[in-house]
Motif scaffolding. Structure first.
Motif, mmCIF file in Angstrom:
data_model
loop_
_atom_site.group_PDB
_atom_site.id
_atom_site.type_symbol
_atom_site.label_atom_id
_atom_site.label_comp_id
_atom_site.label_asym_id
_atom_site.label_seq_id
_atom_site.Cartn_x
_atom_site.Cartn_y
_atom_site.Cartn_z
ATOM 1 N N LYS A 10 0.807 -1.221 0.000
ATOM 2 C CA LYS A 10 0.000 0.000 0.000
ATOM 3 C C LYS A 10 0.844 1.276 0.000
ATOM 4 N N VAL A 11 2.155 1.130 0.149
ATOM 5 C CA VAL A 11 3.039 2.296 0.146
ATOM 6 C C VAL A 11 3.085 2.853 -1.278
ATOM 7 N N PRO A 12 2.775 4.147 -1.461
ATOM 8 C CA PRO A 12 2.838 4.731 -2.811
ATOM 9 C C PRO A 12 4.239 4.588 -3.415
ATOM 10 N N HIS A 13 4.282 4.395 -4.711
ATOM 11 C CA HIS A 13 5.530 4.138 -5.427
ATOM 12 C C HIS A 13 6.589 5.215 -5.177
ATOM 13 N N ASN A 14 6.193 6.461 -5.108
ATOM 14 C CA ASN A 14 7.159 7.558 -4.970
ATOM 15 C C ASN A 14 7.277 8.074 -3.530
ATOM 16 N N PHE A 15 6.784 7.334 -2.558
ATOM 17 C CA PHE A 15 6.843 7.761 -1.154
ATOM 18 C C PHE A 15 8.269 7.603 -0.638
ATOM 19 N N GLY A 16 8.867 8.704 -0.196
ATOM 20 C CA GLY A 16 10.239 8.688 0.303
ATOM 21 C C GLY A 16 10.357 7.944 1.619
ATOM 22 N N LEU A 17 11.281 7.009 1.674
ATOM 23 C CA LEU A 17 11.516 6.208 2.874
ATOM 24 C C LEU A 17 12.681 6.792 3.657
ATOM 25 N N CYS A 18 12.795 6.387 4.918
ATOM 26 C CA CYS A 18 13.878 6.891 5.766
ATOM 27 C C CYS A 18 14.646 5.722 6.373
ATOM 28 N N ALA A 19 15.959 5.748 6.203
ATOM 29 C CA ALA A 19 16.817 4.684 6.719
ATOM 30 C C ALA A 19 17.494 5.065 8.027
ATOM 31 N N ALA A 20 17.142 6.206 8.599
ATOM 32 C CA ALA A 20 17.786 6.675 9.834
ATOM 33 C C ALA A 20 17.263 5.902 11.045
ATOM 34 N N ALA A 21 17.961 4.855 11.411
ATOM 35 C CA ALA A 21 17.527 3.994 12.521
ATOM 36 C C ALA A 21 17.682 4.664 13.885
ATOM 37 N N CYS A 23 17.033 7.703 14.709
ATOM 38 C CA CYS A 23 16.138 8.853 14.884
ATOM 39 C C CYS A 23 15.225 8.623 16.084
ATOM 40 N N SER A 24 15.000 9.654 16.857
ATOM 41 C CA SER A 24 14.138 9.531 18.044
ATOM 42 C C SER A 24 12.667 9.323 17.675
ATOM 43 N N HIS A 25 12.298 9.599 16.425
ATOM 44 C CA HIS A 25 10.910 9.432 15.975
ATOM 45 C C HIS A 25 10.715 8.177 15.123
ATOM 46 N N ALA A 26 11.732 7.334 15.025
ATOM 47 C CA ALA A 26 11.692 6.170 14.136
ATOM 48 C C ALA A 26 10.496 5.248 14.410
ATOM 49 N N ASP A 27 10.114 5.083 15.665
ATOM 50 C CA ASP A 27 9.021 4.160 16.017
ATOM 51 C C ASP A 27 7.657 4.623 15.528
ATOM 52 N N THR A 28 7.484 5.927 15.316
ATOM 53 C CA THR A 28 6.180 6.445 14.902
ATOM 54 C C THR A 28 6.204 7.106 13.527
ATOM 55 N N CYS A 29 7.349 7.083 12.862
ATOM 56 C CA CYS A 29 7.463 7.716 11.546
ATOM 57 C C CYS A 29 7.106 6.716 10.451
ATOM 58 N N LEU A 30 6.113 7.054 9.671
ATOM 59 C CA LEU A 30 5.642 6.189 8.596
ATOM 60 C C LEU A 30 6.752 5.907 7.578
ATOM 61 N N ARG A 31 7.615 6.866 7.352
ATOM 62 C CA ARG A 31 8.708 6.678 6.401
ATOM 63 C C ARG A 31 9.689 5.597 6.890
ATOM 64 N N LYS A 51 22.203 12.327 5.165
ATOM 65 C CA LYS A 51 22.918 13.552 5.545
ATOM 66 C C LYS A 51 21.936 14.708 5.760
ATOM 67 N N THR A 52 20.884 14.740 4.944
ATOM 68 C CA THR A 52 19.855 15.781 5.098
ATOM 69 C C THR A 52 19.135 15.608 6.428
ATOM 70 N N ILE A 53 18.770 14.384 6.744
ATOM 71 C CA ILE A 53 18.075 14.091 8.004
ATOM 72 C C ILE A 53 18.970 14.444 9.188
ATOM 73 N N GLY A 58 17.230 16.367 14.640
ATOM 74 C CA GLY A 58 16.060 15.940 15.410
ATOM 75 C C GLY A 58 14.764 16.656 15.102
ATOM 76 N N LYS A 59 14.791 17.656 14.228
ATOM 77 C CA LYS A 59 13.567 18.390 13.857
ATOM 78 C C LYS A 59 13.259 18.136 12.393
ATOM 79 N N CYS A 60 12.984 16.887 12.102
ATOM 80 C CA CYS A 60 12.815 16.456 10.714
ATOM 81 C C CYS A 60 11.531 17.014 10.098
ATOM 82 N N GLU A 61 11.673 17.719 9.001
ATOM 83 C CA GLU A 61 10.506 18.263 8.305
ATOM 84 C C GLU A 61 9.822 17.208 7.445
#
Length: 145
Positions: A10-21, A23-31, A51-53, A58-61
């Motif tokens: 169900k993840v959209p084809h162009n949805f950006g994923l996040c590999a930052a393990a 991250c303090s928000h990793a447990d609730t971040c859909l990415r 590098k952008t993250i 810690g204030k990920c947009e």
């Protein structure tokens, strides 16, 4: 994340994923959650630059909550309840915002309406004199991709 099984299909084809393990928000971040459920047969991923993250300190947009949102599915009941004299104004008002194809997809429930789009429909219907208890045909809970 909720107890239900995450369905990567169900993840959209162009949805950006996040590999930052770390991250303090990793447990609730859909990415991040989507990234952790990528099947092994998918070789290349649309992934945010670590590098952008890291530079955001810690204030990920790009954070996307894994809480599901109520999307409306269709508003045929509203179009049928409008007076004939204002139905064109209603239709063209929304076509002006979304385009003709998207209007009909959203009206029939082929494309879901976000909470903001639901407010647009309700506001326009009320402006044209329609007072209803329910303006949409049905609702579904989905992730806000």
């Amino acid at each position: 994340m909720e107890k239900e099984t995450f369905d990567y299909s169900k993840v959209p084809h162009n949805f950006g994923l996040c590999a930052a393990a770390d991250c303090s928000h990793a447990d609730t971040c859909l990415r991040r959650i989507a990234y952790s459920h990528v099947p092994a047969n998918i070789t290349f991923l649309p992934t945010l630059n670590p590098k952008t993250i890291e530079a955001m300190a810690g204030k990920c947009e790009y954070y996307r909550s894994n809480k599901k949102v109520n999307y409306a599915k269709g508003f045929v009941c509203t179009t049928e309840a409008l007076a004939v004299s204002v139905s064109g104004t209603f239709r063209y008002g929304l076509i002006g915002r979304w385009g003709i194809r998207k209007y009909y997809q959203k009206r029939k429930g082929e494309t879901l309406l976000s909470p903001a789009e639901q407010q647009e429909v309700i506001a326009l219907a009320k402006k044209l004199g329609l007072q209803k208890g329910e303006y949409f045909d049905s609702y579904v809970e989905e992730y806000n991709w």
